[in-house]
Design a protein around this motif. Structure first.
Motif, PDB file in Angstrom:
ATOM      1  N   UNK A 223       0.814  -1.199  -0.020  1.00 39.45           N
ATOM      2  CA  UNK A 223       0.103  -0.040  -0.125  1.00 39.45           C
ATOM      3  C   UNK A 223       0.808   1.182  -0.031  1.00 39.45           C
ATOM      4  N   UNK A 226       2.707   1.775  -3.410  1.00 38.73           N
ATOM      5  CA  UNK A 226       1.624   2.376  -4.247  1.00 38.73           C
ATOM      6  C   UNK A 226       1.564   3.791  -4.196  1.00 38.73           C
ATOM      7  N   UNK A 227       1.361   4.496  -2.928  1.00 35.45           N
ATOM      8  CA  UNK A 227       1.531   5.783  -2.749  1.00 35.45           C
ATOM      9  C   UNK A 227       2.481   6.451  -3.240  1.00 35.45           C
ATOM     10  N   UNK A 230       2.705   6.625  -7.206  1.00 36.49           N
ATOM     11  CA  UNK A 230       2.117   7.398  -7.773  1.00 36.49           C
ATOM     12  C   UNK A 230       2.611   8.844  -7.504  1.00 36.49           C
ATOM     13  N   UNK A 231       3.080   9.191  -6.214  1.00 33.92           N
ATOM     14  CA  UNK A 231       3.693  10.417  -6.025  1.00 33.92           C
ATOM     15  C   UNK A 231       4.976  10.907  -6.869  1.00 33.92           C
ATOM     16  N   UNK A 234       3.563  11.313 -10.614  1.00 36.70           N
ATOM     17  CA  UNK A 234       2.448  12.104 -10.752  1.00 36.70           C
ATOM     18  C   UNK A 234       2.392  12.970 -12.125  1.00 36.70           C
ATOM     19  N   UNK A 239      -0.475   7.816 -15.227  1.00 34.08           N
ATOM     20  CA  UNK A 239      -1.142   8.338 -14.086  1.00 34.08           C
ATOM     21  C   UNK A 239      -2.232   9.184 -14.469  1.00 34.08           C
ATOM     22  N   UNK A 243      -6.044   8.633 -13.384  1.00 35.78           N
ATOM     23  CA  UNK A 243      -7.150   9.520 -12.760  1.00 35.78           C
ATOM     24  C   UNK A 243      -8.175   9.921 -13.625  1.00 35.78           C
TER      25      UNK A 243
ATOM     26  N   UNK B  34      -2.037   8.632   2.995  1.00 28.26           N
ATOM     27  CA  UNK B  34      -1.295   9.130   1.917  1.00 28.26           C
ATOM     28  C   UNK B  34      -1.484   8.876   0.420  1.00 28.26           C
ATOM     29  N   UNK B  35      -1.966   7.698   0.028  1.00 31.39           N
ATOM     30  CA  UNK B  35      -2.501   7.284  -1.162  1.00 31.39           C
ATOM     31  C   UNK B  35      -3.784   8.449  -1.431  1.00 31.39           C
ATOM     32  N   UNK B  38      -2.123  11.948  -2.121  1.00 29.19           N
ATOM     33  CA  UNK B  38      -1.323  11.999  -3.509  1.00 29.19           C
ATOM     34  C   UNK B  38      -2.304  12.013  -4.661  1.00 29.19           C
ATOM     35  N   UNK B  39      -3.304  11.053  -4.524  1.00 25.86           N
ATOM     36  CA  UNK B  39      -4.436  10.874  -5.687  1.00 25.86           C
ATOM     37  C   UNK B  39      -5.212  12.325  -5.774  1.00 25.86           C
ATOM     38  N   UNK B  42      -3.121  15.076  -7.432  1.00 26.49           N
ATOM     39  CA  UNK B  42      -3.131  14.760  -8.967  1.00 26.49           C
ATOM     40  C   UNK B  42      -4.483  15.228  -9.633  1.00 26.49           C
ATOM     41  N   UNK B  45      -4.543  18.894  -9.714  1.00 28.56           N
ATOM     42  CA  UNK B  45      -3.535  19.381 -10.671  1.00 28.56           C
ATOM     43  C   UNK B  45      -4.131  19.361 -12.250  1.00 28.56           C
TER      44      UNK B  45
END
Lengths: 248, 53
Positions: A223, A226-227, A230-231, A234, A239, A243, B34-35, B38-39, B42, B45
């Motif tokens: 987990x 993954x975060x 993603x960062x 980004x 990504x 999204x 955290x996930x 960040x999501x 994004x 943005x």
């Protein structure tokens, strides 16, 4: 084989694969921990010297094992990232550090709580096992502080990787400290010549708990990775597409 | 009651087990947080970029 590793190191592939793996770690992890908790607390007989206080072993040993294992994962990942410049490796190292710090904290706390009724003290500064484990907690803090202090991700990856590799020398010191020096801490019980020095009624729940902790730790690590992925990714197309399509 | 008292060591044993649960819950919560952060960043943005184009 190399093709598989190369594909696994691809951030989008890893990101999707990790999401699929997590439930397969959480379910057996919870089942094992539930069994081990019941068996450790209610089925295993009390220790002839320590009485029921010995049951702290069922959370202390797995957390201490994970505190060291996590450091090795962090150091090896950081080393791979440093040598082969694999971005995913640095993400794994960065994601592992907070988990390692939490499990080291847990090992120190449960050890201290166990020490009070057994040794008559919460803490003993002269003890090599306790002190080396505390040093590892500071190494985790140092690693995270160093990463946090550098804005450039590439520079942060390199600098923190060196610290992780240098600090790895502490892991064998922790493990062998009870054999090399005189210590309040008991000697090895599980990993020793001639096999574990425990009755199976006590041993099996402990092994189940270590395995259960490892599964749950694996899920937590995935987990966090993954975060982190993603960062770091980004600004990439995959990504953005994910999204926009509402995927997670 | 025997299970709670743990031969007089109940406070030590149960504190350790509860502390372990708390640590796992914090680790899980922080990983999800955290996930999500960040999501969301994004998403914001991408929306901001879309608005300016």
């Amino acid at each position: 084989m190399w093709k598989f590793i190369h594909k696994l190191a691809s951030p989008p592939h890893f990101y999707r694969l990790a999401a699929q793996i997590v439930p397969w770690l959480v379910v057996p992890g919870l089942l094992l921990v539930a069994y081990a908790t019941y068996a450790g607390l209610f089925l295993a007989p009390a220790d002839y010297q320590q009485g029921d206080a010995f049951r702290i072993i069922y959370v202390h040993v797995p957390s201490a094992y994970l505190s060291m294992m996590t450091y090795m994962i962090m150091a090896v990942s950081a080393g791979i990232g440093l040598i082969w410049r694999i971005k995913l490796s640095h993400a794994v190292a960065a994601a592992a550090a907070p988990l390692g710090a939490w499990f080291t904290f847990l090992a120190l706390m449960t050890g201290s709580i166990w020490g009070k009724p057994m040794w008559g003290t919460w803490w003993e500064w002269g003890d090599p096992r306790l002190t080396s484990e505390l040093i590892m907690l500071f190494l985790y803090f140092g690693y995270m502080a160093l990463r946090g202090a550098i804005d450039d991700t590439v520079k942060a990856d390199k600098s923190s990787a060196v610290l992780a590799l240098v600090g790895a020398v502490n892991v064998p010191i922790i493990h062998f400290s009870v054999e090399w020096w005189s210590s309040l801490h008991q000697g090895p019980t599980l990993v020793k010549k001639g096999g574990p020095a425990m009755d199976t009624a006590m041993l099996y729940p402990l092994l189940a708990m270590i395995l259960g902790f490892s599964f749950l730790f694996g899920a937590l690590l995935l987990r966090r990775v993954r975060a982190e992925v993603l960062f770091r990714e980004r600004r990439t197309r995959w990504v953005k597409e994910m999204v926009l399509s509402g995927g997670t | 009651m025997d299970a709670l008292s743990m031969g007089g060591y109940g406070a030590y044993v149960w504190t350790c087990f509860m502390l372990t649960v708390v640590v796992f819950v914090i680790c899980e919560w922080r990983a999800r947080l955290r996930h999500r952060r960040v999501y969301r960043d994004i998403e914001v943005r991408i929306k901001a970029l879309g608005d300016t184009q």
